[in-house]
Motif scaffolding. Structure first.
Motif, short mmCIF file in Angstrom:
data_model
loop_
_atom_site.label_atom_id
_atom_site.label_comp_id
_atom_site.label_asym_id
_atom_site.label_seq_id
_atom_site.Cartn_x
_atom_site.Cartn_y
_atom_site.Cartn_z
N CYS A 36 0.81 -1.22 0.00
CA CYS A 36 0.00 0.00 0.00
C CYS A 36 0.83 1.27 0.00
O CYS A 36 0.42 2.27 -0.51
CB CYS A 36 -0.92 0.01 1.22
SG CYS A 36 -2.14 -1.30 1.18
N CYS A 37 1.98 1.25 0.63
CA CYS A 37 2.71 2.50 0.81
C CYS A 37 4.19 2.35 0.55
O CYS A 37 5.01 3.02 1.16
CB CYS A 37 2.49 3.04 2.22
SG CYS A 37 0.78 3.35 2.59
N LEU A 47 2.59 -2.62 8.22
CA LEU A 47 1.19 -2.27 8.44
C LEU A 47 0.91 -2.17 9.94
O LEU A 47 1.37 -3.00 10.72
CB LEU A 47 0.27 -3.31 7.81
CG LEU A 47 0.19 -3.30 6.28
CD1 LEU A 47 -0.50 -4.56 5.79
CD2 LEU A 47 -0.53 -2.06 5.78
N ASN A 89 -1.01 7.49 3.74
CA ASN A 89 -1.23 6.29 4.55
C ASN A 89 -0.16 6.10 5.64
O ASN A 89 -0.33 5.25 6.52
CB ASN A 89 -1.25 5.04 3.65
CG ASN A 89 -2.65 4.66 3.21
OD1 ASN A 89 -3.50 4.33 4.03
ND2 ASN A 89 -2.89 4.72 1.91
N CYS A 99 -4.05 1.27 5.03
CA CYS A 99 -4.23 0.86 3.64
C CYS A 99 -5.50 1.47 3.05
O CYS A 99 -6.31 0.78 2.43
CB CYS A 99 -4.26 -0.65 3.51
SG CYS A 99 -2.64 -1.34 3.07
N LYS A 101 -7.68 3.26 0.41
CA LYS A 101 -7.63 3.26 -1.05
C LYS A 101 -8.31 4.48 -1.65
O LYS A 101 -8.39 4.61 -2.87
CB LYS A 101 -8.29 1.98 -1.59
CG LYS A 101 -7.56 0.71 -1.16
CD LYS A 101 -8.29 -0.52 -1.68
CE LYS A 101 -7.58 -1.81 -1.23
NZ LYS A 101 -8.29 -3.01 -1.72
N ASP A 144 -8.61 0.65 6.42
CA ASP A 144 -8.94 1.20 5.10
C ASP A 144 -9.87 2.40 5.19
O ASP A 144 -10.62 2.67 4.27
CB ASP A 144 -9.59 0.12 4.24
CG ASP A 144 -10.87 -0.41 4.88
OD1 ASP A 144 -11.01 -0.33 6.11
OD2 ASP A 144 -11.75 -0.91 4.15
#
Length: 521
Positions: A36-37, A47, A89, A99, A101, A144
């Motif tokens: 994600c990042c 995470l 994030n 995470c 989006k 999220d």
């Protein structure tokens, strides 16, 4: 609002988020493949849900219909590109990663209202975000949550040149506001090391303290009014510019320091003091912390009304600033250093008072060396030594940060205690901060994150602080990191009332979940 053609959103964006146990489905699509990042050349931040024992609450996940609705509300302000979502994030310290989006960039409180009304109806969690400069993980998603950025809400709405009352949107950057009011012979009542990035709405939401607290007090006193959008989309207009208003409950105080958990601040009315005509800064070396305390006591007595800041830092802080940032100390090496700022309306009067003070502390042995600056360039150079300590620490390795409020006479004892307790397991243990406010920034650096080192630090630091009747958060807020240690500073009855206020204003819990309040009160 005119109907818009439905957009075709990428399939990966619409995959389900973690379930109640925090497990993700099979990785597919560009976001899942990249992480994600992640970013080329930079180690990926773990995470948050993998590093900390936190479970996703039963919120809905973003659907294609939700994204189409958001695009109608904020045309061009719906961000779903994985590259663009990397930075929002991750927290400033690069130790927490969500995470999300979807990032939304509204321009007005009306757009924020429509967004929250939709999210309330759909049970979608929302993470408000300003400049993302926080130290406790309050401004980044845990799972999220939809990121709602105030970056485009950056207009000054009004300024009164007689009263010094500024009204602006929440996304205005503090440094830009400072320039705006200084051009009109006023200053902002707060000043932070992160002023080039932080937003005034985030400052208010976290009740930021900073470098001018000693002179001008907290935002609970200087903020005159707020506009806030509640969880259900209701716009609460308390944006008064009155210095005095004794009608009913002072509702704005609920939202100052609430970290976006009770409502999203969209505009601020704040009282700005007149710009001082004379500013002087002295940077001094002290042989011990006892002398630092005596210097502060002498400073208050001799400088009185012109004293605007009294900062201290230990020798290790200065060594790290020199090593990592190549900034040289202007005085000879000392165990402790203090930075004193005076501000007033008469340059000659202030210089005379400061001169007498410096002569006294040097003559009495409280100070072993010192330098003074009166021109703006040199003043900024001396302040840079203090303001960039955080940056130097971040370059020293993984940082365990604690922002404590303590009786000034015990302020440095915890630093000495931890050095003995941790020994070689820590790279550096340093202490610096706002001595005038009793605010210690305690930092421990290590080569990398270590569960065993964290176990040696917590709950020991919080227990020690509670034993001094101190606070586990002086000015950084609570966020994600400190939500389960509030009991060290607040009694059970206070925690219960906080939970009740949250349930009243945000019954679905969609605003900045997993933050500020204990997971179980």
């Amino acid at each position: 609002m005119l109907p818009r053609r439905p957009l075709a959103w990428p399939a990966w964006l619409l995959r389900g988020a973690p379930g109640a146990a925090g497990s993700w489905g099979r990785p597919v699509g560009p976001l899942a493949r990249r992480g994600c990042c992640s970013a080329p050349g930079i180690p990926e931040v773990p995470l948050t849900r993998e590093r900390y024992p936190v479970r996703r609450l039963p919120f809905s996940t973003v659907s294609e219909q939700d994204l189409a609705a958001f695009e109608r509300i904020v045309p061009g302000g719906v961000i779903t590109d994985p590259e663009a979502l990397q930075a929002p994030n991750v927290d400033w310290l690069r130790t927490l990663r969500g995470c999300s989006k979807v990032l939304l960039r509204p321009r007005t409180s009306e757009e924020v209202s429509h967004i929250l009304r939709h999210c309330h109806e759909r049970n979608l969690a929302v993470n408000p975000q300003g400049g993302n400069t926080g130290m406790v993980g309050g401004s980044v998603p845990v799972f999220d949550e939809i990121i709602l950025s105030t970056a485009r809400m950056n207009r000054v709405l009004s300024f009164h040149s007689v009263s010094g009352i500024l009204v602006c949107q929440a996304g205005c950057v503090l440094e830009e506001l400072s320039r705006y009011v200084e051009e009109r012979d006023f200053i902002m009542p707060l000043d932070l090391g992160a002023k080039g990035s932080c937003h005034i709405g985030g400052n208010v939401a976290t009740n930021a303290g900073g470098l001018r607290f000693l002179r001008y007090g907290s935002l609970h006193g200087t903020v005159l009014g707020l506009e806030v959008v509640l969880a259900n989309g209701t716009v609460l207009d308390c944006l008064t510019s009155l210095r005095k208003d004794n009608t009913g409950y002072d509702l704005k105080q609920l939202f100052i320091g609430s970290e976006g958990t009770l409502g999203i601040i969209t505009a601020v009315s704040i009282l700005c003091p007149p710009k001082p005509r004379a500013v002087n800064v002295a940077f001094l070396g002290c042989p011990g912390f006892a002398e630092v305390l005596q210097t502060f006591s002498t400073c208050k007595g001799m400088l009185g009304e012109i004293l605007s800041a009294f900062e201290f830092m230990d020798a290790v802080c200065m060594q790290l600033v020199g090593r990592h940032l190549h900034l040289a100390s202007p005085v000879q090496e000392s165990p402790f250093y203090v930075l004193i700022e005076t501000s007033g309306s008469n340059a000659g009067h202030d210089a005379e008072k400061l001169g007498r003070f410096l002569e006294h502390v040097l003559g009495s042995g409280l100070v072993t060396d010192g330098t003074m600056a009166t021109d703006q360039r040199k003043v900024k150079m001396l302040w840079t030594l203090r303001e960039r300590i955080t940056e130097a620490l971040s370059r020293d390795g993984y940082v365990y940060k604690y922002d404590l409020s303590l009786p000034v006479e015990r302020l440095y004892d915890i630093v000495t205690d931890l050095r003995a307790r941790l020994g070689p397991h820590a790279k550096h243990v340093v202490g610096y901060g706002h001595l005038g406010d009793g605010n210690l920034h305690l930092n421990v650096t290590a080569e990398a994150f270590s569960p065993s080192l964290l176990a040696a630090l917590e709950p020991h630091v919080y227990e020690w602080t509670a034993g001094q009747q101190g606070s586990v958060s002086a000015e950084h807020g609570v966020g994600f990191r400190k939500r389960d240690v509030l009991g060290y500073s607040k009694p059970p009855g206070a925690l219960q009332l906080m939970q009740q206020l949250k349930a009243l204003l945000d019954p679905k819990g969609i605003l900045n979940p997993y933050k500020t309040l204990p997971s179980q009160a």
